[in-house]
Design a protein around this motif. Sequence first.
Motif, PDB file in Angstrom:
ATOM      1  N   GLN A 178      37.319  36.015  44.603  1.00 55.01           N
ATOM      2  CA  GLN A 178      37.334  34.922  43.635  1.00 55.01           C
ATOM      3  C   GLN A 178      38.763  34.416  43.419  1.00 55.01           C
ATOM      4  OE1 GLN A 178      36.560  35.776  39.488  1.00 55.01           O
ATOM      5  NE2 GLN A 178      35.421  33.857  39.258  1.00 55.01           N
ATOM      6  N   ALA A 179      39.683  35.342  43.136  1.00 53.72           N
ATOM      7  CA  ALA A 179      41.070  34.930  42.876  1.00 53.72           C
ATOM      8  C   ALA A 179      41.686  34.301  44.132  1.00 53.72           C
ATOM      9  CB  ALA A 179      41.893  36.135  42.423  1.00 53.72           C
ATOM     10  N   PHE A 180      41.368  34.862  45.282  1.00 53.14           N
ATOM     11  CA  PHE A 180      41.836  34.308  46.564  1.00 53.14           C
ATOM     12  C   PHE A 180      41.360  32.860  46.719  1.00 53.14           C
ATOM     13  CE2 PHE A 180      40.117  33.449  50.874  1.00 53.14           C
ATOM     14  CZ  PHE A 180      41.267  33.483  51.643  1.00 53.14           C
ATOM     15  N   ALA A 234      43.198  30.492  44.303  1.00 56.10           N
ATOM     16  CA  ALA A 234      44.598  30.242  44.691  1.00 56.10           C
ATOM     17  C   ALA A 234      44.661  29.159  45.769  1.00 56.10           C
ATOM     18  CB  ALA A 234      45.249  31.535  45.188  1.00 56.10           C
ATOM     19  N   ASN A 235      43.761  29.218  46.724  1.00 61.41           N
ATOM     20  CA  ASN A 235      43.739  28.203  47.782  1.00 61.41           C
ATOM     21  C   ASN A 235      43.207  26.865  47.286  1.00 61.41           C
ATOM     22  OD1 ASN A 235      44.920  29.330  50.061  1.00 61.41           O
ATOM     23  ND2 ASN A 235      43.052  30.444  50.614  1.00 61.41           N
ATOM     24  N   GLN A 236      42.204  26.924  46.435  1.00 65.51           N
ATOM     25  CA  GLN A 236      41.568  25.708  45.923  1.00 65.51           C
ATOM     26  C   GLN A 236      42.563  24.845  45.139  1.00 65.51           C
ATOM     27  OE1 GLN A 236      38.104  26.862  43.677  1.00 65.51           O
ATOM     28  NE2 GLN A 236      37.556  24.717  43.347  1.00 65.51           N
ATOM     29  N   ILE A 237      43.423  25.491  44.389  1.00 60.94           N
ATOM     30  CA  ILE A 237      44.412  24.759  43.585  1.00 60.94           C
ATOM     31  C   ILE A 237      45.271  23.857  44.466  1.00 60.94           C
ATOM     32  CG2 ILE A 237      46.513  25.065  42.172  1.00 60.94           C
ATOM     33  CD1 ILE A 237      45.136  27.691  41.167  1.00 60.94           C
ATOM     34  N   LEU A 238      45.540  24.323  45.690  1.00 60.79           N
ATOM     35  CA  LEU A 238      46.408  23.557  46.599  1.00 60.79           C
ATOM     36  C   LEU A 238      45.610  22.737  47.614  1.00 60.79           C
ATOM     37  CD1 LEU A 238      49.069  26.327  47.335  1.00 60.79           C
ATOM     38  CD2 LEU A 238      49.259  24.446  45.715  1.00 60.79           C
ATOM     39  N   ASN A 239      44.304  22.651  47.388  1.00 55.69           N
ATOM     40  CA  ASN A 239      43.417  21.983  48.364  1.00 55.69           C
ATOM     41  C   ASN A 239      43.504  22.614  49.747  1.00 55.69           C
ATOM     42  OD1 ASN A 239      42.266  20.112  46.660  1.00 55.69           O
ATOM     43  ND2 ASN A 239      43.940  18.646  46.949  1.00 55.69           N
ATOM     44  N   ASN A 240      43.865  23.883  49.814  1.00 58.88           N
ATOM     45  CA  ASN A 240      43.841  24.588  51.097  1.00 58.88           C
ATOM     46  C   ASN A 240      42.389  24.900  51.466  1.00 58.88           C
ATOM     47  OD1 ASN A 240      46.577  24.769  51.595  1.00 58.88           O
ATOM     48  ND2 ASN A 240      46.811  26.787  50.644  1.00 58.88           N
ATOM     49  N   ALA A 241      42.092  24.968  52.743  1.00 59.69           N
ATOM     50  CA  ALA A 241      40.760  25.388  53.190  1.00 59.69           C
ATOM     51  C   ALA A 241      40.520  26.823  52.731  1.00 59.69           C
ATOM     52  CB  ALA A 241      40.678  25.316  54.718  1.00 59.69           C
ATOM     53  N   TYR A 242      39.243  27.208  52.570  1.00 52.32           N
ATOM     54  CA  TYR A 242      38.923  28.535  52.033  1.00 52.32           C
ATOM     55  C   TYR A 242      39.545  29.652  52.869  1.00 52.32           C
ATOM     56  CZ  TYR A 242      36.462  32.656  50.409  1.00 52.32           C
ATOM     57  OH  TYR A 242      36.192  33.918  49.916  1.00 52.32           O
ATOM     58  N   ASN A 243      39.570  29.465  54.182  1.00 53.69           N
ATOM     59  CA  ASN A 243      40.032  30.536  55.072  1.00 53.69           C
ATOM     60  C   ASN A 243      41.562  30.606  55.213  1.00 53.69           C
ATOM     61  OD1 ASN A 243      39.697  32.714  56.810  1.00 53.69           O
ATOM     62  ND2 ASN A 243      39.489  31.408  58.627  1.00 53.69           N
ATOM     63  N   THR A 244      42.300  29.849  54.403  1.00 57.04           N
ATOM     64  CA  THR A 244      43.761  29.832  54.522  1.00 57.04           C
ATOM     65  C   THR A 244      44.367  31.200  54.192  1.00 57.04           C
ATOM     66  OG1 THR A 244      43.737  27.517  53.897  1.00 57.04           O
ATOM     67  CG2 THR A 244      45.847  28.670  53.669  1.00 57.04           C
ATOM     68  N   ALA A 245      45.316  31.650  55.028  1.00 54.84           N
ATOM     69  CA  ALA A 245      45.939  32.968  54.808  1.00 54.84           C
ATOM     70  C   ALA A 245      46.948  32.907  53.662  1.00 54.84           C
ATOM     71  CB  ALA A 245      46.606  33.448  56.087  1.00 54.84           C
ATOM     72  N   ASN A 260      34.821  42.137  43.305  1.00 57.58           N
ATOM     73  CA  ASN A 260      36.022  41.402  42.882  1.00 57.58           C
ATOM     74  C   ASN A 260      36.632  42.040  41.637  1.00 57.58           C
ATOM     75  OD1 ASN A 260      35.580  39.586  44.946  1.00 57.58           O
ATOM     76  ND2 ASN A 260      34.504  38.113  43.649  1.00 57.58           N
ATOM     77  N   LEU A 261      35.771  42.355  40.661  1.00 51.82           N
ATOM     78  CA  LEU A 261      36.261  42.939  39.409  1.00 51.82           C
ATOM     79  C   LEU A 261      36.921  44.300  39.675  1.00 51.82           C
ATOM     80  CD1 LEU A 261      36.464  43.052  36.329  1.00 51.82           C
ATOM     81  CD2 LEU A 261      34.082  43.834  36.249  1.00 51.82           C
ATOM     82  N   LEU A 262      36.273  45.129  40.488  1.00 57.64           N
ATOM     83  CA  LEU A 262      36.821  46.453  40.792  1.00 57.64           C
ATOM     84  C   LEU A 262      38.196  46.332  41.462  1.00 57.64           C
ATOM     85  CD1 LEU A 262      36.375  49.528  40.824  1.00 57.64           C
ATOM     86  CD2 LEU A 262      35.240  49.263  43.030  1.00 57.64           C
ATOM     87  N   SER A 263      38.373  45.292  42.273  1.00 63.13           N
ATOM     88  CA  SER A 263      39.646  45.080  42.967  1.00 63.13           C
ATOM     89  C   SER A 263      40.805  44.884  41.993  1.00 63.13           C
ATOM     90  CB  SER A 263      39.565  43.827  43.835  1.00 63.13           C
ATOM     91  OG  SER A 263      38.542  43.961  44.763  1.00 63.13           O
ATOM     92  N   GLN A 264      40.481  44.504  40.757  1.00 65.36           N
ATOM     93  CA  GLN A 264      41.535  44.284  39.757  1.00 65.36           C
ATOM     94  C   GLN A 264      41.744  45.520  38.894  1.00 65.36           C
ATOM     95  OE1 GLN A 264      43.566  41.999  39.909  1.00 65.36           O
ATOM     96  NE2 GLN A 264      42.617  40.280  40.992  1.00 65.36           N
TER      97      GLN A 264
END
Lengths: 238, 283
Positions: free
Chosen positions: B35-37, B40-51, B264-268
């Motif tokens: 989710q956080a990943f 982070a990409n969405q804010i910059l209009n990066n494609a979902y798969n952006t590293a 996702n939650l556990l990852s935090q």
Amino acid sequence: MENKSGYKINIINQDTFLLDWNEKPSEILLSKLLFLRKTLEKKPEVLLCRIGYRSLLIQLNKKIKNLEYWNQYFNKILSKIEKHKKLQGKKWIIPVCYENNFAPDIIKLSKALKLDVNELIHLHSKNTYKVYFIGFLPGFPYLSGLDPRLHYQRKAKPKLNVPKGSVAIGGKQTGIYTTDSPGGWHIIGFTPISLFNPKTSPPCFIKPGDTICFQKIDSNSLKDIEIGLQRGDYNFFK
Amino acid sequence: MIEIIRRGIYTSIQDAGRFNYQNIGVPISGPMDQQAFGIANQILNNAYNTAVLECSFMGPKIKFHKNTYISIAGAEMNTELNGEKIKSYTPYKVNEGDILSMGTSQYGCRTYLSISGGIKTEKVLGSRSQFKGITSEGNITKKVLIPIGKSDFIPKVGVSLKPINIDYENEILEVYPGPEFKILDNTQKKILLENIHHISSLNNRMAFRLEEKLICKLPEIWTSPVIPGTIQCTPDGSLIIIMRDGQVTGGYPRIFQLNKRSINLLSQKTTQSPIRFKLLSKV
């Protein structure tokens, strides 16, 4: 959900299910699993399909809506393989050096199994092993066919680093470490053959349904093979 | 290029993951907190798969060698750009020579640093996600230069994207019954579902082990596929939750499966975080 084809469907999450057969792993079951996988992989809504000894995991690219539809579909595929053709796998010969320098656990294990070291080596290298699936580590083949006289429980405390190429015994299984990794199996030898390389295509040449044999070599042949592998003229496909 | 000046505690390059090689034993990898990943990409209009960079516990210090835009999402790490604190979930312009410094995580555990145009390291088996034995390094291990793509981001003034309902302190992880859930007896089920459990110090991208053991004598199973979020119970009662870099098959009974939100939650969460399991009856 049980049914006439002998498997049970478990729903894992919204898009994934697992078919589980309540029977001992066998080559007949393996050929069923491979046939199912091959057929399912052609279906556009199937994202991936993976096998275990007696199970198949299927992930869709959408939510599972109609379980009964899928159940019937799996049955339909399985009904098409009444005649269990013998698996047409390739046969690989894996050279293994069982000398002490390359086999840190061989003496301990042979004592625990009440076998002479040479007898242990003979029992390990005389059989042919069937590759069931790849798992645990990249390229790590799960093999069946280990002589029951070599079955021995895993180490209570796994070793932090087992080097790539180690040939080992754990429980009822034997295997080859394809990358450096922690591991709890007893190391009885070393192979110079690399079973996994992310830079080659395909990265892993051994496939489920193939068979492998271990061929005993001494440390001089080990060196020769390593040189041959570097030159690219060593052939271990039979 | 960006230059890693200080690598942080555990920083790795992650795109959405390596999808088609689990049949040959290669884990999916990809971001621990999808989710956080994604944000982070969405804010910059990066494609979902952006590293992006996944930064755990304490983030890196980075020097930019190119003008671009960045955004951060996930755990709060008191990130500073040229010494001034910046906000999560907001695009920032950075200029050549700027220094980004991330501190220790205050809330949550993993922060995603996305860069407009994305990180452009070499793809191995279809992905840039770092994994030991596949990519040349398993994470960022030293001061390195990392190639980045060309920025084509045009910011809209005053727009920031804050995710709704993020509560990293929420203790409840939602689980489906796993294939071997049925071999547990009622007392064991009750202990698992009513007690508070804690994450042990053995937690990383491969797996999270829980502190409390279940008193049980469960048999091993015929090795079978596992996926991120699968909870296995070992013969000594340890509970192990498979995460993104985890192995693709396992030989221990699979008692639960976390749903996607709960992975996702556990990852935090990290060592000593309390968790409780809530059993979902319907998928």
